[in-house]
Design an enzyme around this catalytic site. Sequence first.
Site, PDB file in Angstrom:
ATOM      1  N   ARG A   1       0.652  -1.240  -0.676  1.00 61.21           N
ATOM      2  CA  ARG A   1      -0.093   0.239   0.819  1.00 61.21           C
ATOM      3  C   ARG A   1       0.573   0.886   0.207  1.00 61.21           C
ATOM      4  O   ARG A   1       0.887   1.872   0.589  1.00 61.21           O
ATOM      5  CB  ARG A   1      -0.994   0.193   1.094  1.00 61.21           C
ATOM      6  CG  ARG A   1      -2.137  -0.587   1.238  1.00 61.21           C
ATOM      7  CD  ARG A   1      -3.008  -0.869   0.162  1.00 61.21           C
ATOM      8  NE  ARG A   1      -4.191  -1.655   0.585  1.00 61.21           N
ATOM      9  CZ  ARG A   1      -4.260  -3.072   0.120  1.00 61.21           C
ATOM     10  NH1 ARG A   1      -3.265  -3.745  -0.580  1.00 61.21           N
ATOM     11  NH2 ARG A   1      -5.884  -3.938   0.237  1.00 61.21           N
TER      12      ARG A   1
ATOM     13  N   SER B   1     -11.074  -0.817   2.900  1.00 61.70           N
ATOM     14  CA  SER B   1     -10.225  -0.790   3.869  1.00 61.70           C
ATOM     15  C   SER B   1      -9.929   0.246   4.987  1.00 61.70           C
ATOM     16  O   SER B   1      -8.558   1.260   3.993  1.00 61.70           O
ATOM     17  CB  SER B   1      -8.563  -1.511   4.111  1.00 61.70           C
ATOM     18  OG  SER B   1      -9.248  -2.961   3.438  1.00 61.70           O
TER      19      SER B   1
ATOM     20  N   GLU C   1      -5.398   4.699   5.823  1.00 62.39           N
ATOM     21  CA  GLU C   1      -5.104   3.878   4.916  1.00 62.39           C
ATOM     22  C   GLU C   1      -5.663   4.766   4.089  1.00 62.39           C
ATOM     23  O   GLU C   1      -4.484   4.933   2.612  1.00 62.39           O
ATOM     24  CB  GLU C   1      -5.228   2.327   4.196  1.00 62.39           C
ATOM     25  CG  GLU C   1      -4.813   1.812   3.011  1.00 62.39           C
ATOM     26  CD  GLU C   1      -5.662   1.089   1.843  1.00 62.39           C
ATOM     27  OE1 GLU C   1      -5.707   1.949   1.077  1.00 62.39           O
ATOM     28  OE2 GLU C   1      -6.035  -0.005   2.087  1.00 62.39           O
TER      29      GLU C   1
HETATM   30  N1  EPU Z   1     -10.259 -10.636   9.990  1.00 62.29           N
HETATM   31  C1  EPU Z   1     -11.458 -10.646  11.257  1.00 62.29           C
HETATM   32  N2  EPU Z   1     -12.653  -9.644  10.948  1.00 62.29           N
HETATM   33  C2  EPU Z   1     -12.071  -8.708  10.240  1.00 62.29           C
HETATM   34  C3  EPU Z   1     -11.881  -8.843   9.039  1.00 62.29           C
HETATM   35  C4  EPU Z   1     -11.553  -9.243   8.955  1.00 62.29           C
HETATM   36  O1  EPU Z   1     -11.433 -11.284  12.102  1.00 62.29           O
HETATM   37  O2  EPU Z   1     -13.858  -8.487  10.408  1.00 62.29           O
HETATM   38  C5  EPU Z   1      -9.608 -11.487   9.639  1.00 62.29           C
HETATM   39  C6  EPU Z   1      -9.310 -12.414   9.422  1.00 62.29           C
HETATM   40  O3  EPU Z   1      -8.695 -13.556  10.383  1.00 62.29           O
HETATM   41  C7  EPU Z   1      -9.171 -13.075   8.161  1.00 62.29           C
HETATM   42  C8  EPU Z   1      -8.232 -12.048   7.728  1.00 62.29           C
HETATM   43  O4  EPU Z   1      -8.811 -10.756   8.969  1.00 62.29           O
HETATM   44  O5  EPU Z   1      -8.927 -14.292   7.210  1.00 62.29           O
HETATM   45  C9  EPU Z   1      -7.692 -10.980   6.814  1.00 62.29           C
HETATM   46  O6  EPU Z   1      -9.367 -10.339   6.390  1.00 62.29           O
HETATM   47  P1  EPU Z   1      -9.150 -10.271   4.777  1.00 62.29           P
HETATM   48  O7  EPU Z   1      -8.822 -11.974   3.795  1.00 62.29           O
HETATM   49  O8  EPU Z   1     -11.230  -9.904   4.007  1.00 62.29           O
HETATM   50  O9  EPU Z   1      -9.051  -9.418   4.006  1.00 62.29           O
HETATM   51  P2  EPU Z   1      -8.359  -7.624   5.145  1.00 62.29           P
HETATM   52  O10 EPU Z   1      -6.399  -8.636   5.280  1.00 62.29           O
HETATM   53  O11 EPU Z   1      -8.929  -7.410   5.906  1.00 62.29           O
HETATM   54  C10 EPU Z   1      -6.759  -7.151   2.676  1.00 62.29           C
HETATM   55  C11 EPU Z   1      -6.911  -5.495   2.293  1.00 62.29           C
HETATM   56  C12 EPU Z   1      -8.634  -5.581   1.026  1.00 62.29           C
HETATM   57  C13 EPU Z   1      -8.044  -6.634   0.469  1.00 62.29           C
HETATM   58  C14 EPU Z   1      -8.381  -8.179   0.803  1.00 62.29           C
HETATM   59  C15 EPU Z   1      -7.893  -9.838   0.274  1.00 62.29           C
HETATM   60  C16 EPU Z   1      -5.328  -3.943   3.166  1.00 62.29           C
HETATM   61  C17 EPU Z   1      -5.657  -2.910   4.297  1.00 62.29           C
HETATM   62  N3  EPU Z   1      -6.419  -4.746   3.028  1.00 62.29           N
HETATM   63  O12 EPU Z   1      -7.487  -6.909   3.575  1.00 62.29           O
HETATM   64  O13 EPU Z   1      -7.774  -4.636   0.039  1.00 62.29           O
HETATM   65  O14 EPU Z   1      -9.357  -7.016  -1.350  1.00 62.29           O
HETATM   66  O15 EPU Z   1      -7.122  -8.145   2.051  1.00 62.29           O
HETATM   67  O16 EPU Z   1      -7.268  -9.202  -0.528  1.00 62.29           O
HETATM   68  O17 EPU Z   1      -4.257  -5.199   3.059  1.00 62.29           O
HETATM   69  C18 EPU Z   1      -8.550  -2.027   0.369  1.00 62.29           C
HETATM   70  O18 EPU Z   1      -7.439  -1.651   0.256  1.00 62.29           O
HETATM   71  O19 EPU Z   1      -9.309  -1.321   0.619  1.00 62.29           O
HETATM   72  C19 EPU Z   1      -9.178  -3.851   0.386  1.00 62.29           C
HETATM   73  C20 EPU Z   1     -10.505  -4.091   0.812  1.00 62.29           C
END
Ligand code: EPU
Length: 337
Positions: free
Chosen positions: A162, A237, A333
């Site tokens: 990012r 995010s 972010e």
């Molecule tokens: N999780 C929770 N609770 C929640 C959300 C997430 O416990 O409410 C935990 C779970 O353990 C889950 C892990 O977080 O397994 C990862 O969650 P998710 O796959 O939804 O991904 P993220 O890390 O929350 C990142 C990016 C997203 C992108 C997804 C998929 C960042 C800041 N965000 O989210 O990007 O779509 O991975 O690759 O890195 C964005 O930048 O706007 C965005 C949506």
Amino acid sequence: MQENISLKPYNTFGVDVSARYFAEVKTLEELLGALQYLKTQKLPLLLLGGGSNLLLTKDFDGLVIQLNLKGISEDVINENEVLVTSKAGENWHEFVQFCLDRNYGGLENLSLIPGNVGTSPMQNIGAYGTEIKDTFVSCKVLNLETLQVEEFDHQKCNFGYRESIFKREGKGKYVILDVTFKLTAKNHSIKTDYGAIQSELQNLRIANPTIQDISKAVINIRQSKLPDPKIIGNAGSFFKNPTIPLSQFENLKLKFENIPGYPNGEFVKVPAGWLIEQCGWKGKQIGNVASHKLQALVLINATGNASGKEIFDFSTMIIDSVKEKFGIELEREVNII
Ligand code: EPU
């Protein structure tokens, strides 16, 4: 040039602030004209793409330039590879679809990300195991000081998670005009490492996915847990996933045995969504703002009437409680204006 207009339609949070001047530019010449005006009037500048990664916290007493440069061109390198260049004002998802329609691979995991192509290098957009740095070749930029067009190659962009030069030392100094990607024309590399993609492909009963199948799976995943900004204001995010030293992660694991983490050398990336959820924020609403009930990392304009200040204050409360419980400082972010 318009005067005193509401920016509500131009930011995906749907925050209602006004801009003193607003100009939509469709060509480099129009952009140069607007910048000339800016110089003579000595006004502050706000460049807008799709408005999907910013939080407007107050009226903007300057000139907002919305970049609407359009056009996509292709340059075949050989039978396996193609260079595709998109002007900054193309909608990101429509650009991804354009590539998929021609069976060009490399961007399918990035389907349905809101925003425009021109802002994609700024924060090196990424999702489901892919970032644009994986296919990015170069971008053309306008240097705001010299008003000359320059080319930034991959190395010069200095991409990170990012992150890019455009968010650090180059902040506010350049306008991205177009972006070139190197995509595959055949023998595509299919990326299904991300667990959610694998389970979605199973749901769809697809064993040997094409790039179009991957795109479909990603679209389904995103639609199932991320709010559509056209319906509920949000900027994806709101925070980055923090990276902490391995030793700190191991200490936290003693106290919170279920804490998830993705190790990377001496560091571990911890999902901010998990930290926020553990602090009780998931689905919680205060006034007009909430953390989304299916993805805690996404803050939403729950009533449609939230002010930028309210959303900012809500995010500060989250930062404070995560800091207090886990000793980890979340970083926003989205760009705060
Ligand atoms: N999780 C929770 N609770 C929640 C959300 C997430 O416990 O409410 C935990 C779970 O353990 C889950 C892990 O977080 O397994 C990862 O969650 P998710 O796959 O939804 O991904 P993220 O890390 O929350 C990142 C990016 C997203 C992108 C997804 C998929 C960042 C800041 N965000 O989210 O990007 O779509 O991975 O690759 O890195 C964005 O930048 O706007 C965005 C949506």
